[in-house]
Design an enzyme around this catalytic site. Sequence first.
Site, PDB file in Angstrom:
ATOM      1  N   CYS A  93       0.808  -1.225   0.000  1.00 54.44           N
ATOM      2  CA  CYS A  93       0.000   0.000   0.000  1.00 54.44           C
ATOM      3  C   CYS A  93       0.841   1.275   0.000  1.00 54.44           C
ATOM      4  CB  CYS A  93      -0.942   0.005   1.194  1.00 54.44           C
ATOM      5  SG  CYS A  93      -2.077  -1.394   1.204  1.00 54.44           S
ATOM      6  N   CYS A 383      -0.130   3.072   5.957  1.00 59.06           N
ATOM      7  CA  CYS A 383       0.297   1.826   6.577  1.00 59.06           C
ATOM      8  C   CYS A 383       0.541   0.811   5.462  1.00 59.06           C
ATOM      9  CB  CYS A 383      -0.747   1.317   7.565  1.00 59.06           C
ATOM     10  SG  CYS A 383      -2.374   0.963   6.854  1.00 59.06           S
TER      11      CYS A 383
END
Length: 399
Positions: A93, A383
Amino acid sequence: MFLSKQAVYVVAAKRTPFGAFCGTLKNHTATDLQETACRAALAAGNIDPAAVDSVTIGNVGQSSRDAIYIARHVGLRLGCRVEVPALTVNRLCGSGFQALVTGAHDLLAEDAELALTGGTENMTQFPHVVRGARLGLKFGETTELEDSLWTGVHDAHVNMPMAITAENLAVKYGITREQCDEFALASQRNWAAADESGGLADELASVGIRSRRGETSFTKDEHPRVDVTPAALAKLPPVFKKDGVVTAGNASGICDGAASVVIASESAVSRLSLTPLARVVGYFVAGCDPTIMGIGPVPAIRGALQRCGLELGSMDLVEVNEAFAAQTLAVAKELGINETRLNACGGAIAMGHPLAASGSRIIAHLVHQLRRKSLRYGLGSACIGGGQGIAVVLENTSV
């Protein structure tokens, strides 16, 4: 890292609208989407593709047939010089952020003066796979289809889906289901207000959609639910844990989309008469416990600010990728982020989270919002599954 050796400037940034899962962009490969975003960014910056010295693209799912070639194919499709190198990066991500960082490394090492970066994902096209079939299946033997999208959001090292890591943070930080739903509602409403006011226009680039009826333009994020109510959110059941806090309404959307950020050295800005939109002040990447992977932005943000010699209070805009409401709230609580500066135009709960595209989307968004609002500093972070976080600090060059 504090980029002190030489200035690295963002000179153009665009993104596609994000398409809903199995929605309007379902037939556009990640390569197609990245080409669209990059072409729009280069056009917005009045940059000739032949001036590009390196291409770095983030991609996680490798969902299309040509995915292993994605960065190279994007560069060639755009008309970059044949000798220009290309690299595909995967920091899950954080891949869009990482593409920017890797491009900055090229500039700092003087391997390039103008770097094309971005992130792209078509999550709809994540394939179902048959493992072991290459070795042959015996007569009468059956095998299971594996959904690579589902297995991709499950960390096999700790045997835990990403949503449970958010549930763990909810327990650790005392975050309630009601708080998660309130945050999700705010994300939707903030996106709606930004969309209605034209606040997202500078970052968006339309996607041409061909059909039997001709070609239309896809111009607006497809995932937001602007009419959602607190009652509707409250009715949604927890998905991963009995009496848990994570629901379909307060988690990021599975989406398709791409974003592009073009960065240049000071010499390239002068030589090519480019307009600096923002300066990349610095960045930081950090690891954390994978069972609470969503807290990754905390050490990353702290590290970036420390390296840059800045304080959180100096950040006029803060973007924490909304993987889950519980996760973002945990980060905000741990750092003491001012809520009025956090994801002011909504986040991934509203507009969706096409994995590698999100970091580039956040950079593009911050660059344009800082200029639109005449603010100085912006901080973007995400994150990362497996237990990491990444953060980038930007400075508006026009204030």
